[in-house]
Design an enzyme around this catalytic site. Structure first.
Site, PDB file in Angstrom:
ATOM      1  CB  SER A   1      49.979  30.078  39.416  1.00  0.00           C
ATOM      2  OG  SER A   1      49.585  30.371  40.738  1.00  0.00           O
ATOM      3  CG  LEU A   2      55.111  33.113  41.548  1.00  0.00           C
ATOM      4  CD1 LEU A   2      55.647  34.467  42.003  1.00  0.00           C
ATOM      5  CD2 LEU A   2      56.254  32.139  41.341  1.00  0.00           C
ATOM      6  CB  SER A   3      49.099  29.890  44.030  1.00  0.00           C
ATOM      7  OG  SER A   3      48.531  31.160  43.804  1.00  0.00           O
TER       8      SER A   3
ATOM      9  CE  LYS B   1      40.454  35.983  40.180  1.00  0.00           C
ATOM     10  NZ  LYS B   1      41.157  37.152  40.726  1.00  0.00           N
TER      11      LYS B   1
ATOM     12  CG  ASP C   1      40.947  38.600  43.802  1.00  0.00           C
ATOM     13  OD1 ASP C   1      41.992  38.073  44.231  1.00  0.00           O
ATOM     14  OD2 ASP C   1      40.304  38.160  42.835  1.00  0.00           O
TER      15      ASP C   1
ATOM     16  N   GLY D   1      39.884  47.238  32.484  1.00  0.00           N
ATOM     17  CA  GLY D   1      39.336  45.898  32.578  1.00  0.00           C
ATOM     18  C   GLY D   1      38.015  45.895  33.316  1.00  0.00           C
ATOM     19  CB  ALA D   2      34.829  45.371  32.852  1.00  0.00           C
TER      20      ALA D   2
ATOM     21  N   GLY E   1      36.434  39.567  36.455  1.00  0.00           N
ATOM     22  CA  GLY E   1      36.272  39.241  37.857  1.00  0.00           C
ATOM     23  C   GLY E   1      37.219  39.983  38.772  1.00  0.00           C
ATOM     24  CB  ALA E   2      40.880  40.540  38.707  1.00  0.00           C
TER      25      ALA E   2
END
Length: 277
Positions: free
Chosen positions: A18-20, A69, A106, A130-131, A133-134
């Site tokens: 992660s870059l957060s 999430k 998001d 995909g299905a 959280g994001a």
């Protein structure tokens, strides 16, 4: 006695990539804010306890990435309207009275990044891979932005069906079995919201999904996005983008929520792209 810096974190599994932490450090330097921001790897079975321990020890706020999430939404004592609509959250904030508030930014972050690149989902035929959280946040945002049609493909049909039911847009939403991807073609926008890149799993996609004007967008960034972006280029897409800009947009919204200051997104994005490692 020196007062400890306010603590913030990003929770995920895995999360070392992660870059957060770097991003929030950049924002803090811009705003003259003192903080500590760390990455915390929490396996699904330990996530709730890890988050609760973080806030009990004085944590002020946290970002949440896959696969947590839905769990972040579930553990919160307060939820924004956006989180309630989606049933997932990527931002947790300790409120003054001590409750933990769940929010989701998001979808807004993805749309802001797409529009920065002059990509408008309005009237486009969109394939969402995909299905989770994001993907849920992306699906609502794409429909809100006027997508002409949204096709959802997921390896687990039950999750795709649940997402389609939550969207409640039977005229614009259709489901596609993963094994039937070979049978469809010609999407205007293909959005990858799977965890395949982060999990180092194969993501074999047929070239027929794209045409000469197709735009491809991965919600992941860095090495996790490379397999999908490589597919997009091989398939002849007009352009392919990773989700680094989405990360910056969502992080900026979180930072503003916690500190009351809107960061300089463009300079932060430039700094990350100049030295991504």
């Amino acid at each position: 006695m020196t007062r400890a810096a306010p603590r913030y974190a990003v929770f995920g599994h895995p999360v070392a990539h992660s870059l957060s932490p770097r991003l929030h450090t950049i924002f803090a330097e811009q705003a003259g804010v003192t903080l500590e921001y760390v990455a915390i790897d929490a396996a699904p079975g330990t996530f709730a306890a890890s988050v609760q321990a973080f806030f009990a020890a004085g944590g002020r706020g946290a970002n949440v990435t896959l696969p947590h999430k839905a769990a972040a939404f579930a553990l919160a004592g307060a939820r924004t309207a956006g989180a309630l609509r989606l049933g997932v959250a990527n931002v947790l904030t300790r409120l003054p009275e001590g409750r933990i508030e769940a929010d989701s930014n998001d979808g807004a972050g993805m749309l802001a990044d797409l529009r920065r690149r002059d990509v408008d989902p309005n009237a486009r035929a969109v394939l969402l891979l995909g299905a989770g959280g994001a993907a849920s946040a992306a699906a609502f945002a794409l429909l809100d932005a006027g997508a002409g049609g949204l096709t959802i493909a997921n390896r687990t049909s039950g999750r795709a069906q649940a997402l389609a039911g939550a969207l409640g847009e039977s005229r614009r939403v259709r489901l596609l079995r993963w094994e039937d991807l070979e049978r469809v073609h010609g999407f205007d926008l293909v959005v990858n919201a799977t965890s395949a890149g982060v999990q180092h799993a194969a993501l074999a996609l047929p070239s027929s999904l794209a045409h000469a004007h197709t735009l491809a967008y991965d919600l992941s960034y860095g090495p996790a996005a490379r397999p999908f972006l490589d597919w997009a280029r091989h398939a002849g897409c007009a352009a392919a983008f990773d989700g680094l800009g989405m990360l910056v947009e969502t992080a900026a919204a979180s930072f503003e929520r916690w500190h009351g200051v809107r960061p300089d997104i463009e300079s932060a994005l430039a700094a990350l792209r100049a030295a991504p490692a």
